[in-house]
Design an enzyme around this catalytic site. Structure first.
Site, PDB file in Angstrom:
ATOM      1  N   GLU A 294       0.830  -1.222   0.000  1.00  0.00           N
ATOM      2  CA  GLU A 294       0.000   0.000   0.000  1.00  0.00           C
ATOM      3  C   GLU A 294       0.858   1.263   0.000  1.00  0.00           C
ATOM      4  O   GLU A 294       1.097   1.863   1.048  1.00  0.00           O
ATOM      5  CB  GLU A 294      -0.960   0.022   1.202  1.00  0.00           C
ATOM      6  CG  GLU A 294      -1.911   1.217   1.145  1.00  0.00           C
ATOM      7  CD  GLU A 294      -2.840   1.329   2.345  1.00  0.00           C
ATOM      8  OE1 GLU A 294      -3.714   2.211   2.326  1.00  0.00           O
ATOM      9  OE2 GLU A 294      -2.681   0.549   3.306  1.00  0.00           O
TER      10      GLU A 294
ATOM     11  N   LYS B 128      -2.728  -1.977  -2.987  1.00  0.00           N
ATOM     12  CA  LYS B 128      -3.753  -1.044  -2.508  1.00  0.00           C
ATOM     13  C   LYS B 128      -3.264   0.358  -2.822  1.00  0.00           C
ATOM     14  O   LYS B 128      -2.258   0.811  -2.265  1.00  0.00           O
ATOM     15  CB  LYS B 128      -4.014  -1.222  -1.010  1.00  0.00           C
ATOM     16  CG  LYS B 128      -5.109  -0.300  -0.476  1.00  0.00           C
ATOM     17  CD  LYS B 128      -5.543  -0.682   0.934  1.00  0.00           C
ATOM     18  CE  LYS B 128      -6.585   0.303   1.456  1.00  0.00           C
ATOM     19  NZ  LYS B 128      -7.130  -0.082   2.777  1.00  0.00           N
TER      20      LYS B 128
END
Length: 295
Positions: free
Chosen positions: A176, A213
């Site tokens: 992420e 992400k």
């Protein structure tokens, strides 16, 4: 690794619920839920209250595998139980929802236009505990504030180095590297980041699988080619501070990108609401996020 869970994450329709506010963000999450700091004293009472909030969300009839593929938990939540089952087991056994764990310890100070991850003491120990608790995967968040090539490379290298360690422990890492939605050069940061992600993916061993992400991109469908990369099980999007309606609108324009929303998911929920009102609002939120995720 649970093959049924992997298949669900790779091919299922729905989104990932982020229920992973940690120590630093828990007071704010509770306040948004209508619980003021005066109602608790110390971390133990605070975490007990936030577990009650998460339990209420998870046990709600609205929180259903028809719409939700997975849920990201905070370490404290992983170690707590719902109706006698550890949270990850409750999610999978009772709800059919794949459990993930937030493993990062927050962000380092801004340097080179980015915030890398703080060191994660005894990550191997945490990963062993997560595996024992039947967690499927993990997530860790860095933040990119400026289109600084050196800084963005540092973020990508750190994320993937940890990702390889997580994969070796039998878990699937969610990489992420968030690009701040308020960044003046967000589009350029996204271009640099995508290049670095492709470099890192190309260097992975053939058997390694990761998830990504990412912030909802400035250019629609910008991450479409990442979805076809063989190492990538799924690309999911964070809401990044957008209100739910705007986050959904932006998400729906990005085909194949699914949500992994936190604040946008819990928006409007309150401790003071009756179960009927709470479940009704959560149903509307979940279905709107689902609709944007399958667009």
């Amino acid at each position: 690794m649970n093959k049924r869970q992997m298949e669900r994450i790779r091919t299922g329709q729905g989104f990932i619920a982020a229920l992973d506010q940690s120590g630093g963000s828990t007071p704010k999450a509770l306040q948004q839920y209508g619980i003021e700091p005066s109602r608790y004293s110390g971390d133990e009472e605070m975490f007990a209250l936030v577990h009650e909030m998460r339990t209420r969300i998870i046990k709600s009839p609205a929180f259903d595998a028809e719409y939700i593929l997975g849920a990201i938990l905070f370490e404290n939540t992983m170690d707590r139980k719902i109706d006698g089952l550890y949270t990850a087991d409750y999610l999978w056994e009772k709800k059919g929802i794949v459990p993930f764990l937030k493993v990062d310890k927050g962000l380092a100070e801004l340097d080179g236009g980015v915030q890398v991850l703080k060191p994660i003491p005894d990550l191997d120990g945490l990963l062993r505990r997560a595996a024992r608790r039947n967690v499927f995967g993990t997530k860790m968040r860095s933040v990119i504030h400026e289109a600084n090539p050196h800084g963005i490379r540092k973020v990508a290298e750190q994320q993937f180095e940890l990702g390889k360690q997580i994969w070796s422990a039998g878990l699937v890492p969610i990489i992420e590297p968030e690009v701040d939605i308020n960044s003046r050069d967000k589009r350029e940061s996204e271009r640099l980041l995508k290049d670095e992600i492709f470099k890192q993916l190309s260097a992975l061993a053939p058997d390694v699988t990761v998830m990504l992400k990412l912030s909802i991109p400035t250019e629609d469908d910008f991450y479409r080619d990442l979805m076809d990369e063989p190492h990538v099980a799924r690309v999911v999007a964070l809401s990044g501070g957008y209100e739910r309606e705007e986050a959904n609108e932006r998400l729906a324009r990005n085909h194949g990108l699914i949500a992994s929303f936190s604040r946008a998911l819990a928006e409007g929920l309150s401790d003071q609401q009756s179960d009927e009102a709470f479940n009704g609002l959560l149903t509307g939120s979940i279905r709107s996020i689902y609709k944007a995720s399958i667009a």
